[in-house]
Design an enzyme around this catalytic site. Structure first.
Site, mmCIF file in Angstrom:
data_model
loop_
_atom_site.group_PDB
_atom_site.id
_atom_site.type_symbol
_atom_site.label_atom_id
_atom_site.label_comp_id
_atom_site.label_asym_id
_atom_site.label_seq_id
_atom_site.Cartn_x
_atom_site.Cartn_y
_atom_site.Cartn_z
ATOM 1 N N LYS A 19 0.917 -1.194 -0.072
ATOM 2 C CA LYS A 19 0.032 0.131 0.144
ATOM 3 C C LYS A 19 0.815 1.174 -0.079
ATOM 4 O O LYS A 19 0.473 2.114 -0.754
ATOM 5 C CB LYS A 19 -0.968 0.118 1.176
ATOM 6 N N THR A 20 1.858 1.305 0.770
ATOM 7 C CA THR A 20 2.894 2.499 0.894
ATOM 8 C C THR A 20 3.436 2.373 -0.308
ATOM 9 O O THR A 20 3.575 3.491 -0.877
ATOM 10 C CB THR A 20 3.685 2.354 2.260
ATOM 11 N N THR A 50 -5.918 -1.751 6.663
ATOM 12 C CA THR A 50 -6.024 -3.088 6.737
ATOM 13 C C THR A 50 -7.538 -3.825 6.864
ATOM 14 O O THR A 50 -7.634 -4.761 6.816
ATOM 15 C CB THR A 50 -5.013 -3.939 7.758
#
Ligand code: ADE
Length: 334
Positions: free
Chosen positions: A63-64, A157
């Site tokens: 995601k990052t 999450t």
């Protein structure tokens, strides 16, 4: 209690050194990549900031990394914050008013932002305005503050914990799923090159198979295997070295760590194989419910070692086999 730090912990140094910075070096998640490329190139053509984007999926799935690539492609700066870091409305105002036109704001763990701050975020996302309330009671005034056009990239999450007003304000939502083993192998090869260590194809395969289908885990295991190679003064990670490293970390052939096996044993030994509710399981394991839901269970379910029924979590025949415990069929529970 053994602490499963290795699975839970982010390692910012390791992550940023090995993190791909461009689409070309990003392996896997092909559909997401394709969709984001369209969003980004269309926004570039319009000379606008792209729409707000929401990523959800387990820890370590990228995601990052994807957010950094988006900023890089947009030639924009990225500012990073997280839900729990924004404690008061003032924190959010400070962050938003310090953005420049076109910046990307990465909001990690966005399900953990408090309700008041979340409400301020709505108008910031929608109209690039903040409606501030100054003072209290009859003397209270409102003030409208314009903020630069920015792109919010939310990461979570736990998509179910994002309220629908917040979810609705993202123009696109993407679920990051587990990687294929062949993609994890490619990631390991790429990382080995960056770390300037050789790796045999067999060693690469063995590490990939035990990496929980997760790039962050693969990179961490690769670094541990590199340590083992280097103390033996070898510049290539051979199969035996990889196996030695994995054994030292007590990672078994299915990629399970001690804590995974402990949770499975608790289901079998204390709850007779289940079904057991998440609260009871978390209490028995002295773990947080969130850790079980976000970290352990998705991988164990993917492997078929935990089954989720309407009555709770159950061990499967494979779980008994894997742990070497005799399986007694529990027809009455099915
Ligand atoms: N390192 C971590 N994630 C990666 C990915 N998706 N592609 C290449 N290298 C990575």
């Amino acid at each position: 209690m053994s602490s499963p730090r290795s699975i839970k912990q982010k390692d910012p140094l390791l992550d940023s050194a090995l993190r791909p910075k461009t689409w070309d070096s990003y392996i896997g998640q092909d559909k997401i990549k394709k969709n984001i490329k369209i969003i980004v190139s269309a926004a570039k053509k319009r000379d606008e900031a792209p729409e707000h984007i929401l990523f959800y999926g387990g820890p370590g799935l990228g995601k990052t990394t994807l957010s950094h690539i988006i900023a890089h492609e947009m030639e924009a700066d990225i500012k990073v914050t997280s839900g729990p870091a924004i404690e008061r409305a003032g924190d959010l105002v400070a962050i938003l008013s310090n953005l420049s036109e076109g910046d990307v704001l990465f909001l990690d763990e966005c399900h953990r932002i408090n309700k008041t701050c979340e409400e301020y975020l709505y108008s910031a996302m929608e109209d690039f305005k903040l409606n501030l309330i100054l003072g209290k009671g009859p003397m209270a005034r409102t003030m409208e503050l314009n903020i630069p056009h920015f792109t919010l990239i939310g990461a979570t999450t736990r998509i179910a914990l994002i309220s629908s007003p917040l979810r609705d304000r993202f123009g696109a939502t993407f679920q990051l799923s587990f990687y294929k083993n062949e993609d994890i192998e490619k990631i390991i090869q790429r990382s080995a090159k960056l770390l300037k260590i050789g790796i045999s194809p067999q060693a690469c395969k063995i590490i990939a198979e035990r990496s929980r289908f997760t790039p962050r885990v693969a990179n961490r295991l690769l670094k541990r295997a590199r340590d083992f190679a280097q103390i033996k003064e070898k510049d290539v990670i051979a199969e035996e070295v990889a196996i030695e490293a994995l054994e030292a970390l007590e990672i078994d052939k299915m990629g399970l760590e001690n804590e995974d096996r402990r949770i499975l044993k608790i289901i079998i030994e204390r709850f007779d194989g289940g079904p057991v509710g998440i609260q009871a399981l978390a209490a028995a394991a002295a773990e947080e419910e969130d850790a079980i839901l976000e970290i352990y269970e998705p991988y164990l379910m993917q492997l078929g070692l935990i089954e989720r029924t309407h009555r709770g979590r159950m061990a499967t025949k494979l779980t008994y086999q894997h742990l070497g415990i005799e399986y007694k069929k529990q027809d009455s529970l099915l």
